[in-house]
Design a protein around this motif. Structure first.
Motif, PDB file in Angstrom:
ATOM      1  N   CYS A   1      34.949  60.109  51.170  1.00  0.00           N
ATOM      2  CA  CYS A   1      34.263  60.125  51.981  1.00  0.00           C
ATOM      3  C   CYS A   1      33.302  59.410  51.875  1.00  0.00           C
ATOM      4  N   ASN A   2      32.800  58.776  53.245  1.00  0.00           N
ATOM      5  CA  ASN A   2      30.949  57.885  52.930  1.00  0.00           C
ATOM      6  C   ASN A   2      31.043  58.096  51.474  1.00  0.00           C
ATOM      7  N   GLY A   3      31.344  57.082  50.603  1.00  0.00           N
ATOM      8  CA  GLY A   3      31.608  56.654  49.329  1.00  0.00           C
ATOM      9  C   GLY A   3      31.566  57.525  47.859  1.00  0.00           C
ATOM     10  N   LYS A   4      31.023  58.781  48.592  1.00  0.00           N
ATOM     11  CA  LYS A   4      31.152  60.030  47.369  1.00  0.00           C
ATOM     12  C   LYS A   4      32.602  60.472  47.042  1.00  0.00           C
ATOM     13  N   PRO A   5      32.607  60.789  45.730  1.00  0.00           N
ATOM     14  CA  PRO A   5      34.249  61.092  45.435  1.00  0.00           C
ATOM     15  C   PRO A   5      34.444  62.324  45.827  1.00  0.00           C
ATOM     16  N   VAL A   6      34.670  63.028  46.736  1.00  0.00           N
ATOM     17  CA  VAL A   6      35.229  63.934  46.960  1.00  0.00           C
ATOM     18  C   VAL A   6      35.498  63.992  48.710  1.00  0.00           C
ATOM     19  N   LYS A   7      35.971  64.522  49.590  1.00  0.00           N
ATOM     20  CA  LYS A   7      36.550  64.665  50.318  1.00  0.00           C
ATOM     21  C   LYS A   7      34.957  65.884  50.998  1.00  0.00           C
ATOM     22  N   CYS A   8      34.693  64.741  52.685  1.00  0.00           N
ATOM     23  CA  CYS A   8      34.019  65.895  52.891  1.00  0.00           C
ATOM     24  C   CYS A   8      33.622  67.164  53.332  1.00  0.00           C
ATOM     25  N   LEU A   9      32.413  68.082  53.540  1.00  0.00           N
ATOM     26  CA  LEU A   9      33.350  69.822  54.276  1.00  0.00           C
ATOM     27  C   LEU A   9      34.604  69.787  55.125  1.00  0.00           C
ATOM     28  N   THR A  10      34.388  68.999  56.042  1.00  0.00           N
ATOM     29  CA  THR A  10      35.426  69.075  57.011  1.00  0.00           C
ATOM     30  C   THR A  10      36.670  68.127  57.113  1.00  0.00           C
TER      31      THR A  10
ATOM     32  N   VAL B   1      34.417  78.054  55.608  1.00  0.00           N
ATOM     33  CA  VAL B   1      33.761  77.773  54.392  1.00  0.00           C
ATOM     34  C   VAL B   1      35.027  78.056  53.317  1.00  0.00           C
ATOM     35  N   LYS B   2      35.693  79.223  54.167  1.00  0.00           N
ATOM     36  CA  LYS B   2      37.421  79.238  53.548  1.00  0.00           C
ATOM     37  C   LYS B   2      37.823  78.388  53.014  1.00  0.00           C
ATOM     38  N   ASP B   3      38.057  77.707  54.026  1.00  0.00           N
ATOM     39  CA  ASP B   3      39.408  76.569  53.516  1.00  0.00           C
ATOM     40  C   ASP B   3      38.963  75.874  52.444  1.00  0.00           C
ATOM     41  N   ASN B   4      37.464  76.001  52.140  1.00  0.00           N
ATOM     42  CA  ASN B   4      36.722  74.997  51.770  1.00  0.00           C
ATOM     43  C   ASN B   4      36.885  75.460  50.075  1.00  0.00           C
ATOM     44  N   GLU B   5      36.047  76.732  50.099  1.00  0.00           N
ATOM     45  CA  GLU B   5      36.465  77.669  48.744  1.00  0.00           C
ATOM     46  C   GLU B   5      37.627  77.289  48.259  1.00  0.00           C
ATOM     47  N   GLU B   6      38.895  77.861  49.182  1.00  0.00           N
ATOM     48  CA  GLU B   6      39.817  77.403  48.291  1.00  0.00           C
ATOM     49  C   GLU B   6      40.583  76.409  47.568  1.00  0.00           C
ATOM     50  N   LYS B   7      39.975  74.368  48.221  1.00  0.00           N
ATOM     51  CA  LYS B   7      40.097  73.714  48.174  1.00  0.00           C
ATOM     52  C   LYS B   7      39.355  73.729  46.576  1.00  0.00           C
ATOM     53  N   SER B   8      38.563  74.454  46.497  1.00  0.00           N
ATOM     54  CA  SER B   8      38.010  74.235  44.680  1.00  0.00           C
ATOM     55  C   SER B   8      38.228  74.522  44.286  1.00  0.00           C
ATOM     56  N   VAL B   9      39.290  75.709  44.444  1.00  0.00           N
ATOM     57  CA  VAL B   9      39.335  76.896  43.011  1.00  0.00           C
ATOM     58  C   VAL B   9      39.987  75.817  42.958  1.00  0.00           C
TER      59      VAL B   9
END
Lengths: 141, 141
Positions: free
Chosen positions: A100-109, B133-141
């Motif tokens: 998202c927004n030019g970044k290589p990863v999806k934004c946190l939300t 936050v948890k959704d996010n951690e899962e994703k990056s694991v």
DNA sequence: AGATACTTGACTATTTTAGTCGGGTTTATA
DNA sequence: TATAAACCCGACTAAAATAGTCAAGTATCT
């Protein structure tokens, strides 16, 4: 987060139309008077509804609009789409698949907003024009 | 129907904050850099979050913000409320109980919009910051 | 003392919304 | 066949909301 009046009017007008849609076409003038929506604005809205084949027009005196499908088959989603009332929760462009927004990863939300979008669209997909008319009849009984 | 970036940013920033919220306060500058949100704008947003006691500020060098409650107890609803991101589907004023737009009866679609509002708010009430936050951690694991 | 970071309030460009306006064309009916 | 009711179409615009920016602080750690 709000619904624009274009979308709101479109639904109101179509419920009105569906209620009076017996044999004769319903004129925008009548809808305008009954629903308190500017005639000019209604015309813009119905032009879009017609393009998307939700309504059909009948020109000339005694003309007006009629539904182009059964009320049961017209979902809120169709109506909103027709008048460009999209549900938009994310800014990030779809094209770029990842990131998202030019970044290589999806934004946190990112997932959250996607989920929210589905949640809302789900609601719109379930409701048909017919449901609304029926709700309305019940109320007035 | 769209989410404004104020609401979106607020949630993004808080997820970021929650992730890094160990012992030390997190500075807006860091959030700004990580999330690509203007610092000045973030300040406006956090002023509101502070007023609603969602975050606490720590002034001076090494200062920043920390969560004022457990991430589990901060619901999306709270965040959106804080930054004035209300879900608004109807125009008709609440005060007049019955009747919309000066008319003595509720408009044809009043119940629909109320229902939609609940539907969305329901979603916001269920999700907590912790979930995100948890959704996010899962994703990056 | 100096740097870092929060605090506050005013200002503003841009975009979106919610229409208006002015001209058509089509067709029923008197 | 004239007329009025209705649709049709595109351009224009005022007002509001959004998404910021900017400037001038105050507090606190080192």
């Amino acid at each position: 987060m709000k619904l624009t009046s274009k979308g709101r009017y479109a639904v109101m007008a179509l419920v009105d139309l569906a209620k009076f849609n017996n044999i004769n076409p319903v004129s925008l003038r009548d809808i305008s008077l009954r629903q308190g929506i500017s005639l000019d604005y209604l015309e813009q809205i119905f032009a879009k509804l017609r393009k998307k084949e939700i309504v059909q027009s009948v020109r000339g005196t005694q003309g007006g609009y009629i539904l182009n499908k059964k009320a049961k088959e017209i979902k809120l989603t169709n109506i909103f789409e027709a008048v460009d009332e999209k549900v938009k929760t994310v800014q990030c462009k779809k094209e770029s698949k990842k990131g998202c927004n030019g970044k290589p990863v999806k934004c946190l939300t990112h997932n959250l907003w996607d989920e929210l979008e589905s949640h809302i669209n789900n609601f719109f997909n379930k409701k048909s024009l017919d449901d609304l008319v029926k709700d309305n009849e019940e109320k007035s009984v």
